[in-house]
Scaffold this motif. Structure first.
Motif, PDB file in Angstrom:
ATOM      1  N   VAL A   1       1.033  -1.303  -0.114  1.00  0.00           N
ATOM      2  CA  VAL A   1       0.040  -0.043  -0.012  1.00  0.00           C
ATOM      3  C   VAL A   1       1.046   1.083   0.300  1.00  0.00           C
ATOM      4  O   VAL A   1       1.762   1.364   0.777  1.00  0.00           O
ATOM      5  N   GLN A   2       0.587   2.153  -0.942  1.00  0.00           N
ATOM      6  CA  GLN A   2       1.312   3.557  -0.921  1.00  0.00           C
ATOM      7  C   GLN A   2       0.317   4.466  -0.639  1.00  0.00           C
ATOM      8  O   GLN A   2      -0.902   4.427  -1.072  1.00  0.00           O
ATOM      9  N   LEU A   3       0.724   5.292   0.247  1.00  0.00           N
ATOM     10  CA  LEU A   3      -0.303   6.496   0.773  1.00  0.00           C
ATOM     11  C   LEU A   3       0.500   7.877   0.350  1.00  0.00           C
ATOM     12  O   LEU A   3       1.654   8.053   0.433  1.00  0.00           O
ATOM     13  N   GLN A   4      -0.338   8.797  -0.256  1.00  0.00           N
ATOM     14  CA  GLN A   4       0.361  10.170  -0.590  1.00  0.00           C
ATOM     15  C   GLN A   4      -0.834  11.197  -0.022  1.00  0.00           C
ATOM     16  O   GLN A   4      -2.014  11.148  -0.097  1.00  0.00           O
ATOM     17  N   ALA A   5      -0.091  12.030   0.996  1.00  0.00           N
ATOM     18  CA  ALA A   5      -0.986  12.994   1.332  1.00  0.00           C
ATOM     19  C   ALA A   5      -0.708  14.209   0.819  1.00  0.00           C
ATOM     20  O   ALA A   5       0.395  14.561   0.447  1.00  0.00           O
ATOM     21  N   PHE A   6      -1.710  15.089   0.674  1.00  0.00           N
ATOM     22  CA  PHE A   6      -1.489  16.425   0.005  1.00  0.00           C
ATOM     23  C   PHE A   6      -2.556  17.241   0.469  1.00  0.00           C
ATOM     24  O   PHE A   6      -3.607  17.013   1.193  1.00  0.00           O
ATOM     25  N   GLY A   7      -2.442  18.432   0.317  1.00  0.00           N
ATOM     26  CA  GLY A   7      -3.423  19.725   0.819  1.00  0.00           C
ATOM     27  C   GLY A   7      -3.057  20.650   1.925  1.00  0.00           C
ATOM     28  O   GLY A   7      -3.783  21.486   2.279  1.00  0.00           O
ATOM     29  N   GLY A   8      -1.952  20.379   2.498  1.00  0.00           N
ATOM     30  CA  GLY A   8      -1.384  21.303   3.398  1.00  0.00           C
ATOM     31  C   GLY A   8      -0.765  22.695   2.953  1.00  0.00           C
ATOM     32  O   GLY A   8      -1.180  22.745   1.699  1.00  0.00           O
ATOM     33  N   GLY A   9      -0.696  23.206   3.733  1.00  0.00           N
ATOM     34  CA  GLY A   9      -0.297  24.811   3.475  1.00  0.00           C
ATOM     35  C   GLY A   9      -0.377  25.897   4.432  1.00  0.00           C
ATOM     36  O   GLY A   9      -0.375  25.603   5.768  1.00  0.00           O
TER      37      GLY A   9
ATOM     38  N   MET B   1      -7.972   3.819   8.763  1.00  0.00           N
ATOM     39  CA  MET B   1      -7.036   4.678   8.085  1.00  0.00           C
ATOM     40  C   MET B   1      -7.277   5.952   9.171  1.00  0.00           C
ATOM     41  O   MET B   1      -8.355   6.085   9.976  1.00  0.00           O
ATOM     42  N   GLY B   2      -6.042   6.549   9.010  1.00  0.00           N
ATOM     43  CA  GLY B   2      -6.290   7.761  10.183  1.00  0.00           C
ATOM     44  C   GLY B   2      -5.178   8.816   9.834  1.00  0.00           C
ATOM     45  O   GLY B   2      -4.268   8.791   8.928  1.00  0.00           O
ATOM     46  N   TRP B   3      -5.110   9.776  10.439  1.00  0.00           N
ATOM     47  CA  TRP B   3      -4.574  11.198  10.187  1.00  0.00           C
ATOM     48  C   TRP B   3      -3.870  11.443  11.884  1.00  0.00           C
ATOM     49  O   TRP B   3      -4.400  11.118  12.622  1.00  0.00           O
ATOM     50  N   TYR B   4      -2.614  11.538  11.466  1.00  0.00           N
ATOM     51  CA  TYR B   4      -1.661  11.884  12.720  1.00  0.00           C
ATOM     52  C   TYR B   4      -1.082  12.999  12.479  1.00  0.00           C
ATOM     53  O   TYR B   4      -0.792  13.631  11.321  1.00  0.00           O
ATOM     54  N   ARG B   5      -0.468  13.818  13.489  1.00  0.00           N
ATOM     55  CA  ARG B   5       0.519  14.914  13.407  1.00  0.00           C
ATOM     56  C   ARG B   5       1.408  15.062  14.122  1.00  0.00           C
ATOM     57  O   ARG B   5       1.546  14.512  15.262  1.00  0.00           O
TER      58      ARG B   5
ATOM     59  N   GLN C   1      -3.575  -2.688   7.402  1.00  0.00           N
ATOM     60  CA  GLN C   1      -4.129  -3.829   6.840  1.00  0.00           C
ATOM     61  C   GLN C   1      -3.758  -4.890   7.514  1.00  0.00           C
ATOM     62  O   GLN C   1      -2.406  -5.387   7.479  1.00  0.00           O
ATOM     63  N   GLY C   2      -4.588  -5.652   8.056  1.00  0.00           N
ATOM     64  CA  GLY C   2      -4.064  -6.791   8.774  1.00  0.00           C
ATOM     65  C   GLY C   2      -3.451  -6.272  10.096  1.00  0.00           C
ATOM     66  O   GLY C   2      -3.280  -5.303  10.765  1.00  0.00           O
ATOM     67  N   VAL C   3      -2.020  -6.767  10.126  1.00  0.00           N
ATOM     68  CA  VAL C   3      -1.173  -6.543  11.336  1.00  0.00           C
ATOM     69  C   VAL C   3      -0.074  -5.435  10.556  1.00  0.00           C
ATOM     70  O   VAL C   3       0.826  -4.934  11.381  1.00  0.00           O
ATOM     71  N   LYS C   4      -0.302  -5.039   9.336  1.00  0.00           N
ATOM     72  CA  LYS C   4       0.755  -3.953   8.677  1.00  0.00           C
ATOM     73  C   LYS C   4       0.123  -2.658   8.878  1.00  0.00           C
ATOM     74  O   LYS C   4      -0.966  -2.510   8.734  1.00  0.00           O
ATOM     75  N   ARG C   5       0.933  -1.673   8.974  1.00  0.00           N
ATOM     76  CA  ARG C   5       0.818  -0.303   9.129  1.00  0.00           C
ATOM     77  C   ARG C   5       1.426   0.436   8.241  1.00  0.00           C
ATOM     78  O   ARG C   5       2.751   0.330   8.201  1.00  0.00           O
TER      79      ARG C   5
END
Length: 114
Positions: free
Chosen positions: A1-9, A33-37, A98-102
């Motif tokens: 799984v690849q994740l790409q976050a965008f929209g910051g500024g 799924m979650g958001w961390y900072r 995803q299962g035991v993977k993060r």
């Protein structure tokens, strides 16, 4: 799984911003799924989390201001940030379990000016 976050500024206090996190690859069976900072000099903290069943959890400091949502058809998760405060400043990361993977995205910077 690849994740790409965008929209910051850069946003002024009391303003709004929407973050997106697009998932690609083997996205089946992503169960949450979650958001961390992470603010400078501080540990990474959970902001909001949403499960595949729709259960949602928010950090107390963002309740009533932030909304997490997920579009399964687009494999995309969102974080609508309203009434932002300077203390919301930090690098925002999305993750997927995803299962035991993060899996983690690369992070997107959010800076709130007072």
């Amino acid at each position: 799984v690849q994740l790409q976050a965008f929209g910051g500024g850069l946003v002024q206090a009391w303003g709004s911003l929407r973050l997106s996190c697009a998932a690609s690859g083997t996205t089946s069976s992503i169960n949450a799924m979650g958001w961390y900072r992470q603010a400078p000099g501080k540990l990474r903290e959970l902001v909001a989390r949403i499960t595949s069943g729709g259960s949602i959890h928010y950090q107390d400091s963002v309740k009533g201001r932030f909304t997490i949502s997920r579009d399964n058809a687009k494999n995309t998760m969102y974080l609508q940030m309203n009434t932002v405060k300077p203390e919301d400043t930090g690098v925002y990361y999305c993750n997927a379990d995803q299962g035991v993977k993060r899996y983690w995205g690369q992070g997107t910077q959010v800076t709130v000016s007072s």
